[in-house]
Scaffold this motif. Structure first.
Motif, PDB file in Angstrom:
ATOM      1  N   LEU B  82       0.829  -1.123  -0.052  1.00 33.12           N
ATOM      2  CA  LEU B  82      -0.071  -0.053  -0.001  1.00 33.12           C
ATOM      3  C   LEU B  82       0.837   1.223   0.065  1.00 33.12           C
ATOM      4  O   LEU B  82       0.496   2.072  -0.752  1.00 33.12           O
ATOM      5  CB  LEU B  82      -0.944   0.043   1.173  1.00 33.12           C
ATOM      6  N   ILE B  83       1.795   1.195   0.732  1.00 31.51           N
ATOM      7  CA  ILE B  83       2.661   2.441   0.806  1.00 31.51           C
ATOM      8  C   ILE B  83       3.556   2.642  -0.297  1.00 31.51           C
ATOM      9  O   ILE B  83       3.448   3.716  -0.689  1.00 31.51           O
ATOM     10  CB  ILE B  83       3.526   2.292   2.161  1.00 31.51           C
ATOM     11  N   ASP B  84       4.067   1.608  -0.632  1.00 33.25           N
ATOM     12  CA  ASP B  84       4.777   1.943  -2.026  1.00 33.25           C
ATOM     13  C   ASP B  84       3.886   2.277  -3.195  1.00 33.25           C
ATOM     14  O   ASP B  84       4.432   3.468  -3.921  1.00 33.25           O
ATOM     15  CB  ASP B  84       5.469   0.425  -2.440  1.00 33.25           C
ATOM     16  N   ARG B  87       3.019   6.242  -2.421  1.00 35.83           N
ATOM     17  CA  ARG B  87       4.129   7.039  -2.248  1.00 35.83           C
ATOM     18  C   ARG B  87       4.441   7.246  -3.850  1.00 35.83           C
ATOM     19  O   ARG B  87       4.912   8.583  -4.121  1.00 35.83           O
ATOM     20  CB  ARG B  87       5.310   6.625  -1.541  1.00 35.83           C
ATOM     21  N   ALA B  88       4.396   6.179  -4.772  1.00 36.75           N
ATOM     22  CA  ALA B  88       4.797   6.566  -6.199  1.00 36.75           C
ATOM     23  C   ALA B  88       3.832   7.309  -6.809  1.00 36.75           C
ATOM     24  O   ALA B  88       4.362   8.515  -7.436  1.00 36.75           O
ATOM     25  CB  ALA B  88       4.860   5.353  -6.777  1.00 36.75           C
ATOM     26  N   ALA B  89       2.392   7.350  -6.449  1.00 32.83           N
ATOM     27  CA  ALA B  89       1.550   8.658  -6.821  1.00 32.83           C
ATOM     28  C   ALA B  89       1.649   9.726  -6.377  1.00 32.83           C
ATOM     29  O   ALA B  89       1.604  10.851  -7.210  1.00 32.83           O
ATOM     30  CB  ALA B  89       0.240   7.712  -6.563  1.00 32.83           C
ATOM     31  N   VAL B  90       2.132   9.958  -5.112  1.00 36.32           N
ATOM     32  CA  VAL B  90       2.450  11.084  -4.375  1.00 36.32           C
ATOM     33  C   VAL B  90       3.421  11.708  -5.133  1.00 36.32           C
ATOM     34  O   VAL B  90       3.400  13.010  -5.313  1.00 36.32           O
ATOM     35  CB  VAL B  90       2.366  10.936  -3.054  1.00 36.32           C
ATOM     36  N   VAL B 100      -2.609  15.045  -2.200  1.00 41.12           N
ATOM     37  CA  VAL B 100      -3.502  14.633  -1.232  1.00 41.12           C
ATOM     38  C   VAL B 100      -4.552  13.773  -1.973  1.00 41.12           C
ATOM     39  O   VAL B 100      -4.911  12.642  -1.528  1.00 41.12           O
ATOM     40  CB  VAL B 100      -4.177  15.617  -0.599  1.00 41.12           C
ATOM     41  N   ARG B 101      -5.048  14.048  -3.033  1.00 43.93           N
ATOM     42  CA  ARG B 101      -6.017  13.421  -3.894  1.00 43.93           C
ATOM     43  C   ARG B 101      -5.512  12.261  -4.310  1.00 43.93           C
ATOM     44  O   ARG B 101      -6.186  11.179  -4.468  1.00 43.93           O
ATOM     45  CB  ARG B 101      -6.395  14.387  -5.279  1.00 43.93           C
ATOM     46  N   GLN B 102      -4.141  12.181  -4.655  1.00 46.17           N
ATOM     47  CA  GLN B 102      -3.693  11.002  -5.358  1.00 46.17           C
ATOM     48  C   GLN B 102      -3.674  10.012  -4.042  1.00 46.17           C
ATOM     49  O   GLN B 102      -3.626   8.632  -4.435  1.00 46.17           O
ATOM     50  CB  GLN B 102      -2.457  11.034  -5.827  1.00 46.17           C
ATOM     51  N   TYR B 103      -3.216  10.430  -3.000  1.00 49.66           N
ATOM     52  CA  TYR B 103      -3.056   9.562  -1.680  1.00 49.66           C
ATOM     53  C   TYR B 103      -4.444   8.788  -1.680  1.00 49.66           C
ATOM     54  O   TYR B 103      -4.666   7.674  -1.356  1.00 49.66           O
ATOM     55  CB  TYR B 103      -2.729  10.356  -0.635  1.00 49.66           C
ATOM     56  N   MET B 104      -5.580   9.526  -1.660  1.00 50.79           N
ATOM     57  CA  MET B 104      -6.821   9.010  -1.278  1.00 50.79           C
ATOM     58  C   MET B 104      -6.999   8.054  -2.164  1.00 50.79           C
ATOM     59  O   MET B 104      -7.614   6.935  -2.024  1.00 50.79           O
ATOM     60  CB  MET B 104      -7.714   9.998  -1.138  1.00 50.79           C
ATOM     61  N   LEU B 105      -7.079   8.460  -3.644  1.00 49.47           N
ATOM     62  CA  LEU B 105      -7.621   7.693  -4.797  1.00 49.47           C
ATOM     63  C   LEU B 105      -6.571   6.446  -4.951  1.00 49.47           C
ATOM     64  O   LEU B 105      -7.081   5.456  -5.415  1.00 49.47           O
ATOM     65  CB  LEU B 105      -7.542   8.363  -5.907  1.00 49.47           C
ATOM     66  N   VAL B 106      -5.274   6.625  -4.809  1.00 45.02           N
ATOM     67  CA  VAL B 106      -4.490   5.090  -4.897  1.00 45.02           C
ATOM     68  C   VAL B 106      -4.786   4.397  -3.856  1.00 45.02           C
ATOM     69  O   VAL B 106      -4.928   3.042  -4.004  1.00 45.02           O
ATOM     70  CB  VAL B 106      -3.078   5.646  -5.064  1.00 45.02           C
ATOM     71  N   SER B 107      -5.254   4.921  -2.508  1.00 46.20           N
ATOM     72  CA  SER B 107      -5.521   3.801  -1.483  1.00 46.20           C
ATOM     73  C   SER B 107      -6.726   3.292  -1.742  1.00 46.20           C
ATOM     74  O   SER B 107      -7.135   2.011  -1.644  1.00 46.20           O
ATOM     75  CB  SER B 107      -5.795   4.594  -0.245  1.00 46.20           C
ATOM     76  N   GLU B 143       4.188   5.488   8.984  1.00 42.78           N
ATOM     77  CA  GLU B 143       4.736   5.929   7.671  1.00 42.78           C
ATOM     78  C   GLU B 143       3.720   6.284   6.745  1.00 42.78           C
ATOM     79  O   GLU B 143       3.625   7.314   6.020  1.00 42.78           O
ATOM     80  CB  GLU B 143       5.547   4.672   7.227  1.00 42.78           C
ATOM     81  N   TYR B 144       2.660   5.387   6.732  1.00 43.46           N
ATOM     82  CA  TYR B 144       1.455   5.789   5.745  1.00 43.46           C
ATOM     83  C   TYR B 144       0.861   7.076   6.138  1.00 43.46           C
ATOM     84  O   TYR B 144       0.438   7.912   5.529  1.00 43.46           O
ATOM     85  CB  TYR B 144       0.447   4.494   5.956  1.00 43.46           C
TER      86      TYR B 144
END
Lengths: 213, 213
Positions: B82-84, B87-90, B100-107, B143-144
């Motif tokens: 998940l973190i990997d 983080r790549a998207a962020v 912030v948007r990418q963090y939420m959407l990729v999760s 970390e997440y």
């Protein structure tokens, strides 16, 4: 963890067969509620509850024939009390937006007043679908959620809220509430109400700095 | 529930002592992950896992000495993956708000791709503080969460977000994400990503209709 031991509780091995011990059911409920909140339904046995209550399993069975019955009682009582206090505050609020605010804040107060009870009620819905005590609890939970949705719908109709998917907006707000017991320390710097006040500011006004065009 | 039974699995009573069965650990992990997600850590026994995998407990012990070790492996693998991806998207996003948007959407995408894995990782933090596998998992969870907080802090510093309590804003956003697996049907009309897109609209722009002065 402190146990509430009644002063007359000296003959533990036989007392279960006395016809009435006035506050025994409430004592058992208080203990069970705390254990369910801490370990979950699956993680709590009748033996745990009897040990913590310092009574025999026979005494426990006298009041509650099985774990489902005990859990049922706890969850239904908690949810009924929550709904009653939230509904009173919603009814008294002057505008739909203020009704949404009161719904959230009074729910927060409920959490501040009795965290175990909130968690037992809240955890009930995350149990497996096959669990016995769910049906009535789900009806109450639906009543609680429906109340919020009707406030949201009224706020949209009154032009106080932007149009949105009402069910999803309800879930959005309830999510923030439901997760609080997972991280918030009741003995910490902020009360649940103070957390929810900040959440409401974020949810109502948005995180973004620029006003919408 | 379908079980993945390897074709060579005919001598269940003795196979546990074979030195290597190539994909056995992955099979066990898949089954255990599904059971942990469904019943929680406390509600799942090694016996349940062995039965579902149609292997002996000895075979299970050969790969994982105890439930903690198995859970540990599942949670750590899930969280690392998940973190990997988050983080790549962020890292690739052009602005703090878009991060912030990418963090939420990729999760959300992670949840769409492997709900059980998400739930196992997510449930890990709600276990009692005394649980063994928590320490490393908590480091990953931190970390997440820290990644989201740093995106929020950057968005505030860049003037894209209103000033706020950064930790609380992170919890606000993560709450909406964490609760999805509790109610969302992966086979329903909306994907997790579609839910989170609507949540982001609410969280970023606010529910209230009137623009802030």
């Amino acid at each position: 963890m402190a146990t509430r031991r009644p002063t007359e509780d000296t003959a533990a091995a036989t007392e279960g067969f006395r016809p009435r011990v006035d506050n025994r059911p409430e004592q058992i409920i208080g203990i069970a509620c705390r254990l369910f909140a801490k370990r979950g339904y699956e993680g709590t046995s009748l033996r745990d509850i009897a040990e913590e209550a310092q009574i025999t399993k026979a005494a426990l069975y006298y009041h509650f024939p099985n774990k489902e019955a005990l859990y049922h009682r706890i969850v239904l009582d908690s949810l009924r009390a929550l709904i009653d206090s939230v509904r009173a505050a919603v009814d008294a609020a002057p505008t739909p937006l203020e009704k949404v605010r009161q719904y959230m804040l009074v729910s927060a107060d409920f959490m501040d007043a009795d965290r175990d009870s909130w968690m037992a009620g809240s955890n009930a819905f995350w149990m497996g679908a096959e669990s016995e005590p769910r049906t009535l609890a789900i009806a109450l939970r639906n009543e609680y959620e429906t109340l919020l949705r009707s406030c949201i719908a009224d706020a949209i109709n009154a032009g106080e809220f932007r149009p949105s998917n009402i069910a999803l907006t309800g879930r959005f707000l309830l999510s923030t509430l439901n997760q609080i017991s997972r991280w918030h320390n009741p003995k910490g710097a902020m009360s649940t109400r103070e957390v929810v006040e900040q959440y409401l500011d974020m949810a109502l006004h948005g995180l973004q700095a620029t006003a919408r065009a």
